[in-house]
Design an enzyme around this catalytic site. Structure first.
Site, PDB file in Angstrom:
ATOM      1  N   VAL A 139       0.847  -1.208   0.000  1.00 37.08           N
ATOM      2  CA  VAL A 139       0.000   0.000   0.000  1.00 37.08           C
ATOM      3  C   VAL A 139       0.876   1.249   0.000  1.00 37.08           C
ATOM      4  CG1 VAL A 139      -1.721   1.296   1.292  1.00 37.08           C
ATOM      5  CG2 VAL A 139      -1.889  -1.178   1.117  1.00 37.08           C
ATOM      6  N   ALA A 140       1.973   1.189   0.765  1.00 36.83           N
ATOM      7  CA  ALA A 140       2.829   2.371   0.869  1.00 36.83           C
ATOM      8  C   ALA A 140       3.592   2.626  -0.420  1.00 36.83           C
ATOM      9  CB  ALA A 140       3.811   2.198   2.027  1.00 36.83           C
ATOM     10  N   ILE A 153       2.891   1.369  -3.674  1.00 36.58           N
ATOM     11  CA  ILE A 153       2.184   1.490  -4.960  1.00 36.58           C
ATOM     12  C   ILE A 153       1.589   2.886  -5.082  1.00 36.58           C
ATOM     13  CG2 ILE A 153       0.223   0.656  -6.324  1.00 36.58           C
ATOM     14  CD1 ILE A 153       0.729  -2.107  -5.065  1.00 36.58           C
ATOM     15  N   GLU A 197      -0.911   4.612  -6.086  1.00 37.23           N
ATOM     16  CA  GLU A 197      -2.255   4.511  -6.673  1.00 37.23           C
ATOM     17  C   GLU A 197      -2.891   5.892  -6.908  1.00 37.23           C
ATOM     18  OE1 GLU A 197      -1.419   3.548  -3.715  1.00 37.23           O
ATOM     19  OE2 GLU A 197      -2.787   4.366  -2.228  1.00 37.23           O
ATOM     20  N   ASP A 222      -6.493  34.302 -35.972  1.00 38.29           N
ATOM     21  CA  ASP A 222      -7.224  35.270 -36.785  1.00 38.29           C
ATOM     22  C   ASP A 222      -6.618  36.642 -36.515  1.00 38.29           C
ATOM     23  OD1 ASP A 222      -9.032  33.543 -37.795  1.00 38.29           O
ATOM     24  OD2 ASP A 222     -10.604  33.961 -36.322  1.00 38.29           O
ATOM     25  N   ASN A 235       1.531   7.119   3.872  1.00 37.68           N
ATOM     26  CA  ASN A 235       1.015   7.051   2.510  1.00 37.68           C
ATOM     27  C   ASN A 235      -0.383   7.610   2.371  1.00 37.68           C
ATOM     28  OD1 ASN A 235      -0.290   5.402   0.103  1.00 37.68           O
ATOM     29  ND2 ASN A 235       1.891   5.718  -0.238  1.00 37.68           N
ATOM     30  N   ASP A 284       0.791  12.335   2.769  1.00 37.38           N
ATOM     31  CA  ASP A 284       1.421  12.379   1.458  1.00 37.38           C
ATOM     32  C   ASP A 284       0.665  13.183   0.418  1.00 37.38           C
ATOM     33  OD1 ASP A 284       3.797  11.376   0.963  1.00 37.38           O
ATOM     34  OD2 ASP A 284       3.098   9.667  -0.204  1.00 37.38           O
TER      35      ASP A 284
HETATM   36  P1  ATP Z   1     -10.203  37.342 -39.538  1.00 36.45           P
HETATM   37  O1  ATP Z   1     -11.215  37.563 -38.459  1.00 36.45           O
HETATM   38  O2  ATP Z   1     -10.134  35.950 -40.020  1.00 36.45           O
HETATM   39  O3  ATP Z   1      -8.907  38.019 -39.321  1.00 36.45           O
HETATM   40  P2  ATP Z   1     -11.593  39.150 -41.210  1.00 36.45           P
HETATM   41  O4  ATP Z   1     -12.567  39.462 -40.163  1.00 36.45           O
HETATM   42  O5  ATP Z   1     -10.722  40.262 -41.687  1.00 36.45           O
HETATM   43  O6  ATP Z   1     -10.708  37.978 -40.882  1.00 36.45           O
HETATM   44  P3  ATP Z   1     -13.736  38.417 -42.876  1.00 36.45           P
HETATM   45  O7  ATP Z   1     -14.657  38.912 -41.845  1.00 36.45           O
HETATM   46  O8  ATP Z   1     -13.932  37.099 -43.478  1.00 36.45           O
HETATM   47  O9  ATP Z   1     -12.275  38.451 -42.413  1.00 36.45           O
HETATM   48  O10 ATP Z   1     -13.695  39.527 -44.017  1.00 36.45           O
HETATM   49  C1  ATP Z   1     -13.039  39.320 -45.235  1.00 36.45           C
HETATM   50  C2  ATP Z   1     -13.249  40.528 -46.142  1.00 36.45           C
HETATM   51  O11 ATP Z   1     -14.638  40.653 -46.395  1.00 36.45           O
HETATM   52  C3  ATP Z   1     -12.822  41.837 -45.520  1.00 36.45           C
HETATM   53  O12 ATP Z   1     -11.512  42.156 -45.886  1.00 36.45           O
HETATM   54  C4  ATP Z   1     -13.798  42.827 -46.086  1.00 36.45           C
HETATM   55  O13 ATP Z   1     -13.304  43.355 -47.294  1.00 36.45           O
HETATM   56  C5  ATP Z   1     -15.018  42.010 -46.376  1.00 36.45           C
HETATM   57  N1  ATP Z   1     -16.027  42.175 -45.333  1.00 36.45           N
HETATM   58  C6  ATP Z   1     -15.899  41.992 -44.023  1.00 36.45           C
HETATM   59  N2  ATP Z   1     -17.039  42.218 -43.371  1.00 36.45           N
HETATM   60  C7  ATP Z   1     -17.939  42.546 -44.306  1.00 36.45           C
HETATM   61  C8  ATP Z   1     -19.323  42.888 -44.270  1.00 36.45           C
HETATM   62  N3  ATP Z   1     -20.019  42.924 -43.143  1.00 36.45           N
HETATM   63  N4  ATP Z   1     -19.925  43.168 -45.446  1.00 36.45           N
HETATM   64  C9  ATP Z   1     -19.245  43.099 -46.596  1.00 36.45           C
HETATM   65  N5  ATP Z   1     -17.961  42.795 -46.680  1.00 36.45           N
HETATM   66  C10 ATP Z   1     -17.299  42.535 -45.570  1.00 36.45           C
END
Ligand code: ATP
Length: 862
Positions: free
Chosen positions: A281-282, A284, A286, A328, A704, A708
């Protein structure tokens, strides 16, 4: 009306039947309905109650052996021993139960933080509520990426498409509409005007009235009790379990040998048996896997306070080995606070304060930007997409209120924005005409133009060239550019194919400054051997400009566009992936290829995402990171971690937390194993030299089971060590229990054994075996408690700060007090000691601490 027949009723009939107006339910009605229908939840398997957890503690194999041993020794007349064993077992079970409940509690609170939400219209206002609060009659607002939390009848649909695969197995999205269906008895999959709980919106938007919730929904009817989503064991726990099992077999063999030797030497059968059992027991370990659970659970609680909600426990382990972060740009690395800076219209660039409403093209550009737009400002509160809000604010700066403009030119049709198309279109009434307005990314819109508002109609090559130049100028400054165009519409039902032959009106360029903390976080990443990568839907030049400011990109050629990825085979992408740090104009499908390419290169990848189409890439990544603020429910569901502040810095902090949690677990395990090794070495020594047995069974159990586990947990709570972020990411192939680790455990075990043996021999020289075993027990126990300070880190405690982990002190003091209480009261069969003997115990027990600290200091100097 039968619940299954809502699809045959008109919108008005459903509203009447469910007693709801177009403004949604009132607070009072909601409360009344929740009382009547209950919460919108599927019944889950019951969680264990305290009693069940407590009973489980007694079902452990080793505890059962101990209980049997206690009973045997009671029958053989050694009542005291059996009582002591039982007390120790009960105390151990209580401790185990407390730890279990604590871990469960923090995991549950984590689950609540990540609970799904729904948007509903109540008292005329769209609000976001926990999905479990949705009730019958609620008006659900549905947008791309939303999970549908109840069954409902669609009353509004703008190209609303729903994926119902969880219900029907059909993986293609289904178009939904608001029209009444007259046919009776049709299958769920054909009920195009109904939405069902468990499905999700892939594109478009719409509204539905909730017709049933919880177990009354279609999914509720087919789902038998949901298995309480049991968290699978993490890879570390699995490997520790395997290690523990192998070790246990070795130890049991050893105990059998020692038992045999004892019998041969004429020791009593019962004593020999009890001793062998106690040694097992001491020795292992567990508790290994449960220590991991507790440390992970407490670690995730800390991470939640730092804005990272862990959805899958194994992510904490993987975080420590992340070597690539694909992030992003918009909102994660930047502030997502867009402000319009420049405008291009009438073939000229204007700064934002140089526009004139009496200039026809200026006015038109502003009007269209407001009309093809879903964002609003209500009493200083802003609702909607930051890109669109920037346009609304621009309008307001010129006394164009979006409510008034939209009132004058009502919207009669639309094609919502999607990040793959990068366009959005609406159809608005303008006098007696219908006009289709399209806005979106410049490079996507340019090929769709055939006319220009300024000039004399047909767009020339030269004019197109000038638009491109303006776009280039804006992008070089890191501005995000939106192009705006229109044409006459002949139908309110527009399709993607209609987005062509447009008339160009202008470009609007906006600034989204990087977050202040991003550049530092990027630098920290690079120092920690992690490569940050920007993935964005934005223009390549805009993205590269921001990436350069942040230190993600050094040379322009490190940026490529989505369409270039399309030309590369998987193999080619894999060969180039290390040279690319910015991916622009990327659609979600590209993301998954980027993740795979890095993974094939042997990297552990964290990938951020927010949209519904990001889900596959989030699942593919080792750590899928969803945005808490702007992310869709589908993205959150696919992720293993959610950032409540959408901030890149939080990812870096989480990696740092992941590294330190892993290091803490390793240290806790080192503490447990080295202490156990110490006990085994002492017993082996005594057996080898035919000395009396150095410990009584209860002593081993005392150490244990009682003194412990607290220090082990406390070591698991060691505060974050900044040094860890100066190291390279942990190699995932490197086992936790590598050679270095095992030899360290052995070495420390030997030192503990050595001081215990000295104490034992001193006791023996006094001629009293009782004193000898007491001294051995006390020294083993105390030196292990002191050794807890050694195991806090690879660094010396002087460097760490002696009091920087109070938990270790508390655990030490509890153990210290317990031990001294036993020594003073003579409980647990200990013999009375004189002052010199006490002194020796304390002095000897300190030796491992001193020796190992000196070693750490010397090692560091070297
Ligand atoms: P991420 O968040 O991936 O960095 P992002 O937000 O810049 O990207 P999207 O939102 O997909 O990417 O936008 C891509 C492109 O679409 C933009 O560069 C812009 O030109 C256009 N866009 C973004 N939002 C709109 C909207 N609401 N209406 C029309 N065009 C848009």
């Amino acid at each position: 009306m039968n619940a299954t027949e809502y699809y045959r009723a008109s919108e008005q009939e459903v509203m009447r039947k469910l007693d709801v107006t177009q403004h949604g339910l009132t607070d009072y009605e909601v409360r009344y309905r929740q009382k009547r229908y209950g919460y919108n939840e599927l019944k889950e398997g019951k969680q264990k109650n305290v009693m069940q957890v407590l009973i489980e503690q007694f079902q452990d194999f080793l505890v059962i052996i101990l209980m049997v041993a206690a009973i045997i020794s009671m029958f053989l007349g050694d009542v005291e021993s059996s009582i002591v064993i039982l007390v120790v077992i009960v105390l151990n079970a209580i401790l185990g139960t407390i730890q279990h409940i604590r871990a469960e509690k923090s995991l549950n609170s984590l689950k609540e933080l990540a609970a799904p939400v729904s948007k509903v219209l109540r008292e005329g206002q769209v609000i976001e509520i926990p999905s479990k609060d949705v009730t019958v009659g609620d008006l659900l607002i549905l947008e791309a990426g939303d999970f549908i939390s109840a069954d409902g009848r669609v009353i509004e649909s703008y190209r609303l498409q729903i994926n119902e695969s969880s219900l029907t197995g059909e993986s293609l999205a289904i178009d939904k509409m608001a029209n009444t269906i007259y046919e009776p008895d049709i299958a769920l999959g054909d009920q195009r005007n109904m939405v069902f709980s468990g499905s999700f919106v892939t594109s478009g938007r719409g509204q539905a009235i909730v017709t049933s919730i919880g177990m009354e929904t279609e999914i509720g009817k087919i789902a038998s009790l949901l298995d309480e989503a049991k968290e699978k064991k993490t890879p570390l726990q699995v490997s520790l379990d395997q290690f523990g099992k192998r070790l246990a077999i070795g130890i049991i063999i050893l105990c059998v040998i020692i038992f045999g030797l004892d019998i041969i030497r004429g020791r009593e059968l019962v004593d020999s048996f009890m001793f062998a059992v106690s040694l097992a027991v001491a020795a292992i370990p567990e508790a290994l896997s449960s220590i991991v659970t507790i440390v992970l659970a407490l670690g995730t609680q800390h991470m939640a306070k730092e804005n990272a909600i862990i959805r899958k426990l194994h992510a904490v382990e993987s975080l420590g080995s992340v070597s690539i972060i694909c992030s992003d740009k918009t909102g994660t690395l930047t502030q997502n606070k867009m402000t319009v800076q420049k405008v291009y219209t009438g073939e000229e660039i204007f700064s934002v304060d140089e526009l004139h409403l009496n200039n026809q093209s200026h006015k038109k550009l502003l009007d269209l930007a407001i009309l093809c737009n879903d964002s609003v400002i209500l009493e200083d509160k802003q609702f909607g997409d930051p890109t669109e809000l920037a346009l609304v604010k621009l309008g307001r700066d010129y006394q164009l209120n979006e409510h008034i403009v939209r009132g004058l030119h009502p919207r009669v049709g639309e094609l919502p924005f999607d990040s793959t198309r990068k366009l959005m279109s609406t159809v608005n009434r303008m006098g007696n005409r219908s006009v289709m307005i399209t806005k979106g990314a410049v490079d996507v819109l340019l090929p769709r133009l055939n006319r220009i508002e300024s000039g004399n109609g047909v767009i020339t090559k030269h004019q197109l060239e000038r638009i491109k130049q303006a776009n280039q100028t804006f992008s070089n400054d890191g501005l995000r550019v939106i192009a705006i165009a229109y044409k006459d519409a002949f139908s309110t039902h527009i399709r993607e194919e209609d987005e062509r032959d447009l008339t160009f009106v202008g470009l609007i360029a906006m600034m989204d400054p990087p977050r202040e903390e991003s550049a530092q976080a990027v630098a920290d990443c690079i120092k920690a051997g992690i490569k940050p990568i920007m993935i964005t839907g934005d223009h390549k030049i805009t993205a590269a400009a921001i990436a350069k400011q942040l230190g993600i990109l050094k040379e322009e050629n490190e940026a490529i566009e989505g369409k270039e990825i399309e030309k590369l085979s998987d193999e080619e992408l894999k060969n180039q992936v290390e040279k690319i740090s910015v991916y622009a104009r990327v659609s979600p499908e590209h993301k998954i290829r980027i993740v795979k390419a890095w993974q094939e290169k042997g990297h552990v990848v964290a990938m951020t995402g927010d949209g519904v189409n990001d889900a596959p890439a989030l699942k593919q990544a080792d750590i899928g990171v969803a945005m808490g603020k702007t992310g869709t429910e589908v993205a959150k569901d696919a992720s293993s971690m959610i950032l409540t502040d959408d901030n890149f810095l939080t990812i870096v902090k989480s990696i740092s937390n992941g590294r330190s949690i892993y290091a803490n677990i390793k240290n806790a395990i080192q503490f447990l194993l080295s202490g156990n090794a110490g006990a085994i070495f002492v017993v082996l020594y005594a057996t080898l030299f035919a000395l009396p047995v150095p410990f009584l069974p209860v002593h081993l159990l005392f150490i244990n089971l009682l003194t412990d586990s607290l220090p082990a947990i406390a070591i698991g709570l060691e505060p974050h060590n900044k040094k860890l972020m100066k190291e390279q990411p942990r190699n995932t192939d490197e086992p936790l229990l590598n050679k270095k680790f095992v030899s360290q455990v052995g070495f420390e075990g030997l030192i503990i054994a050595a001081v215990t043996i000295i104490a034992f021999q001193l006791g023996l020289s006094s001629g009293d075996t009782g004193v000898a075993t007491t001294m051995a027990f006390a020294t083993l126990c105390l030196s292990r408690l002191f050794h807890g300070f050694n195991c806090r880190s690879e660094e010396s405690i002087f460097k760490l700060g002696i009091f920087s982990n109070l938990a270790v002190w508390i655990a030490f003091l509890i153990g210290f007090i317990l031990l001294n209480f036993v020594l003073i009261t003579g409980l647990f069969e200990v013999a009375a000691l004189n002052q010199f003997q006490y002194l020796m115990i304390y002095a000897l027990s300190l030796i491992p601490l001193v020796l190992i600290q000196v070693k750490k200091l010397l090692f560091r100097v070297r």
